[in-house]
Design a protein around this motif. Structure first.
Motif, short mmCIF file in Angstrom:
data_model
loop_
_atom_site.label_atom_id
_atom_site.label_comp_id
_atom_site.label_asym_id
_atom_site.label_seq_id
_atom_site.Cartn_x
_atom_site.Cartn_y
_atom_site.Cartn_z
N ALA A 43 0.84 -1.21 0.00
CA ALA A 43 0.00 0.00 0.00
C ALA A 43 0.87 1.25 0.00
N LEU A 44 1.96 1.22 0.76
CA LEU A 44 2.86 2.37 0.83
C LEU A 44 3.51 2.60 -0.54
N ARG A 45 3.96 1.50 -1.16
CA ARG A 45 4.61 1.64 -2.46
C ARG A 45 3.64 2.23 -3.49
N SER A 46 2.42 1.72 -3.45
CA SER A 46 1.43 2.18 -4.41
C SER A 46 1.09 3.67 -4.20
N LEU A 47 0.98 4.07 -2.93
CA LEU A 47 0.67 5.48 -2.62
C LEU A 47 1.81 6.40 -3.06
N ILE A 48 3.05 5.98 -2.74
CA ILE A 48 4.22 6.81 -3.09
C ILE A 48 4.36 6.90 -4.61
N THR A 49 4.15 5.79 -5.29
CA THR A 49 4.28 5.78 -6.76
C THR A 49 3.24 6.69 -7.39
N LYS A 50 2.03 6.65 -6.81
CA LYS A 50 0.95 7.48 -7.34
C LYS A 50 1.24 8.98 -7.10
N ASN A 51 1.70 9.30 -5.89
CA ASN A 51 1.90 10.71 -5.53
C ASN A 51 3.21 11.30 -6.05
N HIS A 52 4.20 10.45 -6.29
CA HIS A 52 5.52 10.95 -6.73
C HIS A 52 5.99 10.15 -7.95
N PRO A 53 5.29 10.26 -9.07
CA PRO A 53 5.63 9.42 -10.23
C PRO A 53 7.05 9.62 -10.75
N ASN A 54 7.61 10.79 -10.51
CA ASN A 54 8.96 11.04 -11.03
C ASN A 54 10.05 10.87 -9.98
N GLU A 55 9.65 10.40 -8.81
CA GLU A 55 10.64 10.26 -7.74
C GLU A 55 10.59 8.84 -7.17
N SER A 56 10.96 7.88 -8.00
CA SER A 56 10.84 6.47 -7.60
C SER A 56 11.76 6.13 -6.42
#
Lengths: 201, 27
Positions: A158-171
């Motif tokens: 869930a954390l990975r999905s949220l971070i990926t969604k909110n910061h698409p250019n900051e993997s």
């Protein structure tokens, strides 16, 4: 022989010399108990946490409360001005706290807070990260490792999905967050050592 | 056995906070 309490969970760093050791301890306890209760309330709201055995809920909280508090109170450390605000609202410079006896632990907490805050996480992201910190299957005394592990994996996904969604250019943010977990363990160990030393004195 | 978390009385605070909720649910 003035005594100071350099832990920000105290209301103030100054100890009234008229007070007995027991009174000082009780005052400290009154100061951090509400914060610990808040951690428990937070844990109860993690979906799936209440489904774990009561033994494992207690074990996770016992082992992880300090780390959760470090994350929750990262904002007490003001990086620009190099100050720490105690729970009672008093602000001290890191230099002043060092002069009062603060050592590597407070410096390391300061560095950790600086790096965590620099990630600029939203409240939701910080909350999910805190849940990941708390639900760790490798804490000592866990009886049902598989259940804790399953919940931990769900939270990490869930954390990975949220971070990926909110910061698409900051993997790299997700990786940086996961790398904070061993940092927190190390702070936890340092803190435990300090607590033991404190009790001895 | 040295248990720093318990020296703070942490387990007691945690158990009471968890139990409180259990009692509420029973009511």
């Amino acid at each position: 022989n003035r005594m100071y309490l350099v832990c920000p969970m105290n209301m103030s760093a100054y100890v009234d010399p008229q007070k007995s050791g027991q009174e000082v301890w009780e005052e400290f306890s009154h100061s951090f108990t509400p914060a610990v209760r808040e951690v428990v309330e937070f844990a109860k709201k993690i979906p799936g946490f209440r489904d774990l055995s009561q033994h494992d809920q207690v074990s996770l909280l016992k082992a992880g409360t300090f780390e959760v508090l470090v994350v929750r109170f990262a904002s007490l450390f003001d990086v620009q001005n190099r100050t720490v605000t105690f729970l009672g609202g008093r602000k001290y410079s890191m230099d002043a706290l060092r002069a009062m006896g603060a050592g590597d632990l407070l410096n390391s907490m300061f560095d950790f807070s600086e790096k965590l805050m620099s990630l600029g996480l939203s409240e939701e992201e910080m909350s999910l990260f805190t849940a990941v910190v708390l639900v760790s299957a490798d804490r000592s005394g866990i009886e049902n490792v598989n259940s804790v592990e399953a919940l931990q994996e769900t939270l990490i996904r869930a954390l990975r999905s949220l971070i990926t969604k909110n910061h698409p250019n900051e993997s790299a943010i997700f990786t940086k967050l996961l790398l904070k977990l061993p940092d927190l363990r190390s702070l936890n160990n340092m803190h435990s050592e300090q607590l033991l030393a404190f009790k001895v004195h | 056995f040295n248990d720093p978390a318990n020296n703070l009385g942490l387990e007691d605070i945690i158990r009471k906070a968890l139990m409180g909720n259990l009692e509420e649910r029973q009511e």
